[in-house]
Every structure is written in C-alpha cells, then in structure tokens.
Design an enzyme around this catalytic site. Structure first.
Site, PDB file in Angstrom:
ATOM      1  N   THR A   1      28.466  -4.861  42.569  1.00 38.56           N
ATOM      2  CA  THR A   1      27.383  -5.380  43.377  1.00 38.56           C
ATOM      3  C   THR A   1      27.093  -4.626  44.634  1.00 38.56           C
ATOM      4  O   THR A   1      27.841  -3.727  45.013  1.00 38.56           O
ATOM      5  CB  THR A   1      27.553  -6.837  43.925  1.00 38.56           C
TER       6      THR A   1
ATOM      7  N   ASP B   1      21.483 -19.728  56.517  1.00 36.22           N
ATOM      8  CA  ASP B   1      22.643 -18.980  56.911  1.00 36.22           C
ATOM      9  C   ASP B   1      23.930 -19.782  56.993  1.00 36.22           C
ATOM     10  O   ASP B   1      24.023 -20.695  57.589  1.00 36.22           O
ATOM     11  CB  ASP B   1      22.436 -18.325  58.283  1.00 36.22           C
TER      12      ASP B   1
ATOM     13  N   THR C   1      33.543  -7.472  40.353  1.00 36.45           N
ATOM     14  CA  THR C   1      32.223  -7.096  40.109  1.00 36.45           C
ATOM     15  C   THR C   1      31.592  -6.017  40.825  1.00 36.45           C
ATOM     16  O   THR C   1      31.592  -5.895  42.143  1.00 36.45           O
ATOM     17  CB  THR C   1      31.424  -8.556  40.229  1.00 36.45           C
TER      18      THR C   1
ATOM     19  N   LYS D   1      38.466 -19.660  50.240  1.00 35.67           N
ATOM     20  CA  LYS D   1      37.967 -19.763  48.801  1.00 35.67           C
ATOM     21  C   LYS D   1      38.715 -20.638  48.018  1.00 35.67           C
ATOM     22  O   LYS D   1      38.563 -21.300  47.269  1.00 35.67           O
ATOM     23  CB  LYS D   1      37.698 -18.444  47.951  1.00 35.67           C
TER      24      LYS D   1
ATOM     25  N   TYR E   1      39.851 -14.816  53.673  1.00 35.20           N
ATOM     26  CA  TYR E   1      38.936 -15.128  52.589  1.00 35.20           C
ATOM     27  C   TYR E   1      39.560 -15.904  51.507  1.00 35.20           C
ATOM     28  O   TYR E   1      39.019 -16.867  50.900  1.00 35.20           O
ATOM     29  CB  TYR E   1      38.882 -13.663  51.982  1.00 35.20           C
TER      30      TYR E   1
END
Length: 261
Positions: free
Chosen positions: A194, A66, A192, A163, A159
């Site tokens: 997914t 995790d 993408t 990143k 995010y």
C-alpha cells in the site's frame, strides 16, 4: 472483476477509506452495488476518491472521520445516517503504524495508537450498532486488524497492544449482538503493498525503491498481498453471502500462526 452485486443497495461506511486497503474496499463496495461513504481524516484524498467513484457511475460521498477523535468516529456514522437514512455496513480500516518498542514508546505515542487503532473503531461501532438496533435491522461490521496482533515485531509494541485489543473487541461485540442479527468479523491482514506501507518502509526502515522486490524474496508466495484481494474478502464478509459467520477473526496472511520450520 465483480462478485455479482453482493452489496446491492447497501449503505456502507468505510473509515480509513481514502487510500490503501480502505480505498480498495470502497471501490469494491461501489462495484458490488453499495452506496459508499468514504470516511477520511483529510478532505483532499477523500473527496478525490469520491469523485473517482461517482465518475464511474457509483454513489458516494466524503465523510470527515479522524478516528483519533472519538467524537468524529461517532459523527461519521451520524452523518451517514442523516444522509441516507441508515447504515447497513461499517468497515474500520484506518490504522496508525508508527514504530515503538516497549522501552522507547512514550505515553503520548501509546495513546495515539490506542486512539486510532482501538478507541475510534469502538465508538464508530457503538454508533453503527445503535442505528441498527433502533431500526431493528440486521447489519455487518468488518474490522481490518493485523496479523501482528498475535504478537508482532518488537518495534510494533503500541500498535500490537491496540490492534490486539481490537481483535478481542471484535469478538466481544459479535457475541453481544448476535441475537440482533448484527454480524461482526475481522481480518488479520499480513504484509500488504500500500501507499502507507511504502511510506512506512522508507521512513522507519531506510527502504529504497526496490523494497517490495526484496520483501517478496522472503515471502512464501513470492509477493506481498494486494489491497484489491483484501477488498474482495471484506465485501464477502459484509454481504449476506457469508451467511451466519460472526465473531471470526481471519488470518489473511501467507504465514501460518504456530507453524515452525
């Protein structure tokens, strides 16, 4: 279709490896001859993938990882080293993509993104590089980042913050350990198809069953990226076939940064 055994006898840890891009990387690494540890937060999906890989003739094991917990990030590497005697390659593919703008992001949400998308990879790399240095052995690391790290959409503020940090960290670690023959690269992946993206589109954007078709209409190549394509690229970067390349963060996307219509 194989790439000619590019990772034969390498020990590879894929954190975030139980689904999506991470699972595709684990499958590709096994196909290319690697011993693969699937690092995942939940045992069920991780062990299911390991069962699939071993049934196909590969060697794999589940490792609890995790990445929100820095201790588990480090322990995932330690478990691989204890089981196989070393770690040759590390992939950080875990990611948290929950939404937040500058104005509505809470400190708690911000910290969650930093933990999974930046702090976890930092300490997994720390542990992997320490093992490589102790053995005076070369190694490779690939961080799966995002094209949004260049700026991204307004609803991805925490995010993007995390990143973008990982993008800079990738180059920092590559520079610091280039004389140790430890190569570190990253992929800024675009949109993408997914399982995680499907759940995200439904949860945050009210998407229906046709969301991929609608998205494809707005993309230059007429489709989203595929995890198996990314996996082949990652395998190449992990392998000796990518030569001396280090410190590169490659935009794996169909939109061109800085291009204007």
């Amino acid at each position: 279709m194989g790439l000619n055994g590019l990772l034969r006898e390498k020990v590879v840890l894929v954190n975030g490896g139980s689904q999506g891009v991470g699972a595709a990387i684990a499958r590709a690494a096994v196909r290319e001859g690697a011993v693969v540890a699937v690092g995942a937060r939940r045992p069920g999906p991780g062990e299911a993938l390991v069962a699939e890989l071993t049934a196909a003739g590969g060697e794999a094991r589940y490792v609890r990882a995790d990445l929100a917990d820095a201790g588990q990030a480090k322990a995932s590497v330690a478990e691989v080293v204890a089981a196989f005697g070393r770690i040759d390659c590390l992939v950080n593919a875990a990611g948290l993509t929950s939404r937040g703008t500058l104005l509505d992001t809470t400190p708690e949400l911000f910290d969650e993104h930093i933990a999974v998308n930046l702090r976890g990879p930092f300490f997994a790399m720390q542990a992997a590089v320490a093992d490589m240095l102790a053995r005076e052995a070369p190694g490779t690391i690939v961080n799966v980042i995002t094209s949004s790290a260049h700026g991204g959409q307004p609803f991805l503020a925490p995010y993007v913050a995390a990143k973008a940090g990982l993008m800079g960290l990738t180059r920092n670690v590559a520079h610091a350990h280039r004389w140790d023959r430890i190569r570190v690269n990253g992929l800024n992946i675009g949109w993408t198809a997914t399982e995680g993206e499907d759940a995200t589109q439904r949860a945050f954007h009210g998407a229906g069953d046709d969301w991929q078709e609608r998205a494809a209409e707005r993309l230059p190549m007429g489709r989203l990226g595929r995890p198996d394509e990314i996996a082949d690229f990652v395998v190449l970067l992990l392998s000796d076939r990518s030569g001396v390349v280090t410190g590169s963060v490659i935009d794996w996307d169909q939109n061109v940064l800085g291009g204007l219509d």
